[in-house]
Design an enzyme around this catalytic site. Structure first.
Site, PDB file in Angstrom:
ATOM      1  N   ASP A   1      20.019 -14.363  61.226  1.00  0.00           N
ATOM      2  CA  ASP A   1      19.266 -13.613  62.242  1.00  0.00           C
ATOM      3  C   ASP A   1      19.714 -13.925  63.669  1.00  0.00           C
ATOM      4  O   ASP A   1      19.147 -13.395  64.615  1.00  0.00           O
ATOM      5  CB  ASP A   1      17.764 -13.914  62.115  1.00  0.00           C
ATOM      6  CG  ASP A   1      17.436 -15.348  62.471  1.00  0.00           C
ATOM      7  OD1 ASP A   1      18.085 -16.261  61.910  1.00  0.00           O
ATOM      8  OD2 ASP A   1      16.551 -15.575  63.308  1.00  0.00           O
TER       9      ASP A   1
ATOM     10  N   LYS B   1      26.828 -23.113  62.865  1.00  0.00           N
ATOM     11  CA  LYS B   1      27.027 -22.997  61.421  1.00  0.00           C
ATOM     12  C   LYS B   1      28.470 -23.185  60.946  1.00  0.00           C
ATOM     13  O   LYS B   1      28.711 -23.152  59.752  1.00  0.00           O
ATOM     14  CB  LYS B   1      26.487 -21.665  60.883  1.00  0.00           C
ATOM     15  CG  LYS B   1      25.036 -21.404  61.216  1.00  0.00           C
ATOM     16  CD  LYS B   1      24.131 -21.632  60.046  1.00  0.00           C
ATOM     17  CE  LYS B   1      22.685 -21.516  60.419  1.00  0.00           C
ATOM     18  NZ  LYS B   1      22.045 -20.309  60.090  1.00  0.00           N
TER      19      LYS B   1
ATOM     20  N   SER C   1      21.663 -23.583  56.962  1.00  0.00           N
ATOM     21  CA  SER C   1      20.545 -23.570  57.908  1.00  0.00           C
ATOM     22  C   SER C   1      20.672 -24.724  58.890  1.00  0.00           C
ATOM     23  O   SER C   1      20.967 -25.846  58.490  1.00  0.00           O
ATOM     24  CB  SER C   1      19.217 -23.685  57.145  1.00  0.00           C
ATOM     25  OG  SER C   1      18.134 -23.804  58.038  1.00  0.00           O
ATOM     26  N   ARG C   2      20.412 -24.426  60.163  1.00  0.00           N
ATOM     27  CA  ARG C   2      20.459 -25.460  61.204  1.00  0.00           C
ATOM     28  C   ARG C   2      19.070 -26.052  61.449  1.00  0.00           C
ATOM     29  O   ARG C   2      18.776 -26.536  62.520  1.00  0.00           O
ATOM     30  CB  ARG C   2      21.021 -24.887  62.508  1.00  0.00           C
ATOM     31  CG  ARG C   2      22.477 -24.524  62.411  1.00  0.00           C
ATOM     32  CD  ARG C   2      23.112 -24.062  63.727  1.00  0.00           C
ATOM     33  NE  ARG C   2      22.346 -23.049  64.417  1.00  0.00           N
ATOM     34  CZ  ARG C   2      21.747 -23.249  65.606  1.00  0.00           C
ATOM     35  NH1 ARG C   2      21.832 -24.389  66.219  1.00  0.00           N
ATOM     36  NH2 ARG C   2      21.073 -22.274  66.168  1.00  0.00           N
TER      37      ARG C   2
ATOM     38  N   ASP D   1      21.009 -17.799  55.703  1.00  0.00           N
ATOM     39  CA  ASP D   1      20.227 -18.656  56.589  1.00  0.00           C
ATOM     40  C   ASP D   1      18.818 -18.679  55.995  1.00  0.00           C
ATOM     41  O   ASP D   1      18.473 -17.840  55.160  1.00  0.00           O
ATOM     42  CB  ASP D   1      20.228 -18.041  57.997  1.00  0.00           C
ATOM     43  CG  ASP D   1      19.307 -18.775  58.960  1.00  0.00           C
ATOM     44  OD1 ASP D   1      19.263 -20.022  58.930  1.00  0.00           O
ATOM     45  OD2 ASP D   1      18.626 -18.094  59.747  1.00  0.00           O
ATOM     46  N   LEU D   2      17.995 -19.605  56.433  1.00  0.00           N
ATOM     47  CA  LEU D   2      16.614 -19.644  55.953  1.00  0.00           C
ATOM     48  C   LEU D   2      15.648 -18.995  56.943  1.00  0.00           C
ATOM     49  O   LEU D   2      15.066 -17.953  56.662  1.00  0.00           O
ATOM     50  CB  LEU D   2      16.193 -21.097  55.684  1.00  0.00           C
ATOM     51  CG  LEU D   2      16.896 -21.788  54.513  1.00  0.00           C
ATOM     52  CD1 LEU D   2      16.481 -23.254  54.421  1.00  0.00           C
ATOM     53  CD2 LEU D   2      16.611 -21.077  53.210  1.00  0.00           C
ATOM     54  N   ASP D   3      15.468 -19.630  58.115  1.00  0.00           N
ATOM     55  CA  ASP D   3      14.458 -19.184  59.076  1.00  0.00           C
ATOM     56  C   ASP D   3      14.757 -17.782  59.601  1.00  0.00           C
ATOM     57  O   ASP D   3      15.842 -17.514  60.115  1.00  0.00           O
ATOM     58  CB  ASP D   3      14.368 -20.164  60.247  1.00  0.00           C
ATOM     59  CG  ASP D   3      13.956 -21.571  59.817  1.00  0.00           C
ATOM     60  OD1 ASP D   3      13.443 -21.717  58.685  1.00  0.00           O
ATOM     61  OD2 ASP D   3      14.148 -22.504  60.608  1.00  0.00           O
TER      62      ASP D   3
END
Length: 190
Positions: free
Chosen positions: A126, A103, A70-71, A27-29
């Protein structure tokens, strides 16, 4: 801890495992970087979590492909940040789009693009809801508290190895069972 030291430690950890995932998805954030993209401007210079870059480079050096799921509702900002950080080209698949699917849609697209079976993937995120949904697809999924780090990598590889080994043992048991005389699987093959 600098990128090179993290990379060296991650390489040592990766070297301890006989079986590695074919694809590690991030994931990114709040997994790769400590913020939400939609709260930032493309003009800013983003920062990764301290150990993220070293881990990414170690995976690549070990021949393990990496991908993004990533959403983010602002894929343009996410992509601009990946470019600025000079890591965009590292990812075999980049699925960055807003979704209500926790996801699962991202992973279906990653699977179609890479051909990697879900059970051969490792995922870091996360959010518990994403971990739960993606785990049900057969992906080993690890919840990170404050970004991806050496501890999360070690935990992920341990769980991946346990899941993969268990899956292979079950396949072997099934193969042996289906070869027994009187087994319906064997009878169908004749």
């Amino acid at each position: 801890m600098g990128d090179e030291r993290v990379k060296t430690e991650a390489m040592q950890i990766l070297g301890m495992f006989q079986v590695l995932p074919r694809l590690v998805v991030f994931d990114l954030d709040y997994t790769i970087w400590p913020f939400y993209c939609e709260c930032r401007s493309k003009r800013e210079m983003p920062k990764l979590y301290p150990q993220a870059k070293g881990i990414l480079y170690a995976l690549k050096d070990k021949g393990v492909n990496v991908a993004i799921a990533s959403r983010s509702p602002t894929p343009d900002i996410a992509n601009a940040f990946l470019e600025k950080l000079e890591i965009k080209s590292m990812f075999a698949a980049q699925e960055v789009f807003s979704s209500w699917s926790h996801k699962t849609e991202h992973f279906q697209k990653i699977h179609r693009r890479t051909g990697v079976p879900y059970k051969e993937m490792l995922f870091f995120d996360d959010e518990n809801r994403n971990i739960d949904a993606v785990s049900k697809m057969g992906v080993t999924s690890i919840l990170v508290g404050k970004g991806v780090n050496i501890g999360a990598l070690r935990q992920g590889l341990l769980e991946f190895t346990q899941n993969f080994t268990s899956s292979e043992k079950n396949k072997e048991r099934w193969r042996k069972f289906s070869q027994k005389p009187g087994s319906s699987q064997r009878d169908e093959q004749q």
